[in-house]
Write a protein that holds these residues in place. Structure first.
Motif, mmCIF file in Angstrom:
data_model
loop_
_atom_site.group_PDB
_atom_site.id
_atom_site.type_symbol
_atom_site.label_atom_id
_atom_site.label_comp_id
_atom_site.label_asym_id
_atom_site.label_seq_id
_atom_site.Cartn_x
_atom_site.Cartn_y
_atom_site.Cartn_z
ATOM 1 N N ALA A 145 0.824 -1.207 0.000
ATOM 2 C CA ALA A 145 0.000 0.000 0.000
ATOM 3 C C ALA A 145 0.858 1.257 0.000
ATOM 4 N N LEU A 146 1.949 1.236 0.745
ATOM 5 C CA LEU A 146 2.859 2.383 0.772
ATOM 6 C C LEU A 146 3.525 2.596 -0.588
ATOM 7 N N ARG A 147 3.876 1.483 -1.222
ATOM 8 C CA ARG A 147 4.513 1.576 -2.545
ATOM 9 C C ARG A 147 3.546 2.156 -3.571
ATOM 10 N N ILE A 148 2.292 1.705 -3.519
ATOM 11 C CA ILE A 148 1.277 2.231 -4.443
ATOM 12 C C ILE A 148 1.066 3.720 -4.209
ATOM 13 N N ALA A 149 0.980 4.128 -2.938
ATOM 14 C CA ALA A 149 0.760 5.540 -2.613
ATOM 15 C C ALA A 149 1.888 6.418 -3.156
ATOM 16 N N LYS A 150 3.108 5.914 -3.068
ATOM 17 C CA LYS A 150 4.255 6.662 -3.619
ATOM 18 C C LYS A 150 4.177 6.717 -5.142
ATOM 19 N N GLU A 199 4.996 10.355 -15.811
ATOM 20 C CA GLU A 199 4.251 9.871 -16.971
ATOM 21 C C GLU A 199 3.237 10.893 -17.491
ATOM 22 N N SER A 200 2.669 11.680 -16.550
ATOM 23 C CA SER A 200 1.737 12.721 -16.983
ATOM 24 C C SER A 200 2.431 14.078 -17.120
ATOM 25 N N HIS A 201 3.633 14.203 -16.564
ATOM 26 C CA HIS A 201 4.463 15.416 -16.693
ATOM 27 C C HIS A 201 3.751 16.661 -16.167
ATOM 28 N N LEU A 202 3.032 16.501 -15.059
ATOM 29 C CA LEU A 202 2.304 17.640 -14.514
ATOM 30 C C LEU A 202 3.230 18.666 -13.876
ATOM 31 N N LEU A 217 4.326 9.480 -8.499
ATOM 32 C CA LEU A 217 5.357 9.378 -9.529
ATOM 33 C C LEU A 217 4.751 9.284 -10.924
ATOM 34 N N ILE A 218 3.590 8.634 -11.026
ATOM 35 C CA ILE A 218 2.898 8.556 -12.317
ATOM 36 C C ILE A 218 2.513 9.952 -12.799
#
Length: 454
Positions: free
Chosen positions: A188-193, A202-205, A197-198
């Motif tokens: 769950a911690l990895r997903i939250a991080k 990946e979205s370059h916001l 990062l996405i």
């Protein structure tokens, strides 16, 4: 290099008073000491406004923003009156704000916050314009997280994090999806991080200064939210400031009123929590999970509160307790759909009723349709149904409802799906249970559980 050192100390005495009900007095002495101790670190923040606690208590967006502004202004006013330069306070202040699931309004909230805060700080005539800049840390809401269908929490936190990123906040915390019922697992911690990062890689916001700038819709929302939040800010100031409002319990009461309003909206499905009060997973069990108990780990010896505390119960808790009660009962109740008559209406009402009743954790049994009431009642009895829901069209209820009710008798709870024009006639015949889009889902299910001795 102290000038490049980044970090923060979450010193927020008024916030502690809100959560713990323990009075905070003479905090300006601590503020002065912290300002002096971190003077050589211009990028280090040592004072905080934790308005995310208002968000987690159920405050509306304009409430959180209006109170956050008054909260920050309280620190500015107290510090400057104590002889601390405004630059030493404003430049050291960080706003920890919550993010709700209202995507576009959250973007607008953060944009409005920066404009209004700069307007406030300017009135103190700081030596450096950089002191007017608002530093915002955004945290996804825990108010809308759920115990059941917890993977949906990822969808909630992802859209929340995206709205904060588009609004240009400085940093974000994504709450792990399982934090409702357990200490977050490594997964769950990895997903939250990775959710952040996405958005970045990946979205370059992070490559555009103001992605929402120029959008008429968002600019219009920003102006509207700013106007309402400013009204609240001025009202708080006219009544003596934020700290005085906290001491008198006005802030806590106003947020509590908002929370109760949202709970009522959830109970009537005017506010939706996917998987909780709408479209539940019919076969999901808690697997022994229960909401984690909130405990005080601050080491301050809080003891009994001296004032009104800010409650931080989640929105879904009443529905979850209802479903947990059902799951822990001796036998899982069965709700049988007696579908008959008009094909479109019976299917639509059966689907509505299944979603309605599965919210309480009942086992729902849908059917393709029966040729006669007798056939449907016999099938319900064979299935050992505890609840039988008649699903048909309004016109056909005149023909089907009373015979079905009489055939079932006291063998099961009889419900009519809908609000037919013949409701009064059916009530005269002894039919008292109806479910429809105007029903209070929570209260209706509590009443059914009571009848089922749950």
């Amino acid at each position: 290099n102290l000038e490049k050192t980044r970090g923060s100390i979450n010193y927020d005495p008024i916030g502690r008073e809100l959560l713990k009900g323990k009075a905070s007095e003479n905090y300006t002495e601590v503020m002065k000491a912290l300002a002096e101790a971190t003077a050589a670190m211009p990028r280090y923040r040592c004072f905080a406004v934790n308005s995310n606690n208002l968000n987690n208590a159920g405050a509306y967006i304009t409430q959180e923003l209006g109170y956050a502004l008054a909260w920050g202004n309280e620190y500015l006013a107290s510090a400057t009156e104590a002889g601390i330069p405004v630059d030493a306070v404003a430049g050291k202040l960080k706003f920890n704000m919550g993010i709700s699931s209202n995507f576009f309004m959250e973007i607008a909230k953060f944009r409005a916050a920066r404009t209004l805060w700069a307007k406030i700080v300017e009135q103190y005539e700081p030596q450096c314009r950089c002191s007017c800049k608002m530093r915002i840390h955004a945290e996804t809401s825990s108010f809308n997280l759920t115990l059941f269908d917890s993977y949906v929490n990822m969808l909630r936190t992802q859209t929340e994090a995206m709205s904060a990123a588009l609004a240009g906040v400085e940093s974000i915390t994504v709450t792990p999806y399982d934090s409702v019922y357990e200490q977050p697992t490594d997964f769950a911690l990895r997903i939250a991080k990775n959710q952040q990062l996405i958005l970045k890689h990946e979205s370059h916001l992070d490559k555009v200064a103001d992605p929402a700038g120029g959008s008429y819709y968002i600019e219009s929302l920003t102006a509207s939210i700013a106007a309402e939040a400013w009204k609240l800010f001025l009202a708080i100031e006219q009544e003596g400031g934020f700290h005085k409002a906290v001491k008198e319990g006005k802030v806590q009461s106003a947020v509590e009123e908002s929370r109760n309003s949202r709970r009522t909206a959830l109970a009537k499905r005017k506010e939706i929590l996917l998987g909780t009060n709408q479209y539940p997973n019919f076969n999901e069990l808690s697997n022994g999970h229960t909401p984690l108990e909130k405990s005080c780990n601050c080491g301050c010896g809080c003891g009994e509160p001296q004032g009104k505390r800010l409650a931080t119960e989640r929105l879904a808790e009443e529905f979850e307790q209802l479903r947990l009660s059902t799951e822990r009962s001796a036998r899982r109740p069965k709700a049988f759909m007696l579908t008959i008559g008009n094909l479109a209406m019976r299917q639509a009402r059966a689907q509505f009723s299944c979603n309605f009743l599965a919210t309480a954790g009942y086992e729902v049994i849908d059917n393709l349709g029966f040729a006669t009431i007798e056939e449907g009642v016999n099938a319900a009895m064979a299935a050992k149904a505890d609840i039988v829901v008649l699903c048909s069209s309004d016109d056909e209820y005149v023909e089907y409802a009373v015979p079905a009710f009489e055939a079932i008798g006291d063998k099961a709870i009889f419900i009519v799906a809908g609000a037919p024009a013949c409701t009064e006639e059916l009530q005269k015949a002894g039919i008292v249970n109806f479910i429809n889009i105007k029903s209070n889902v929570l209260e209706t299910l509590k009443a059914l559980n009571a009848k089922l001795n749950i």
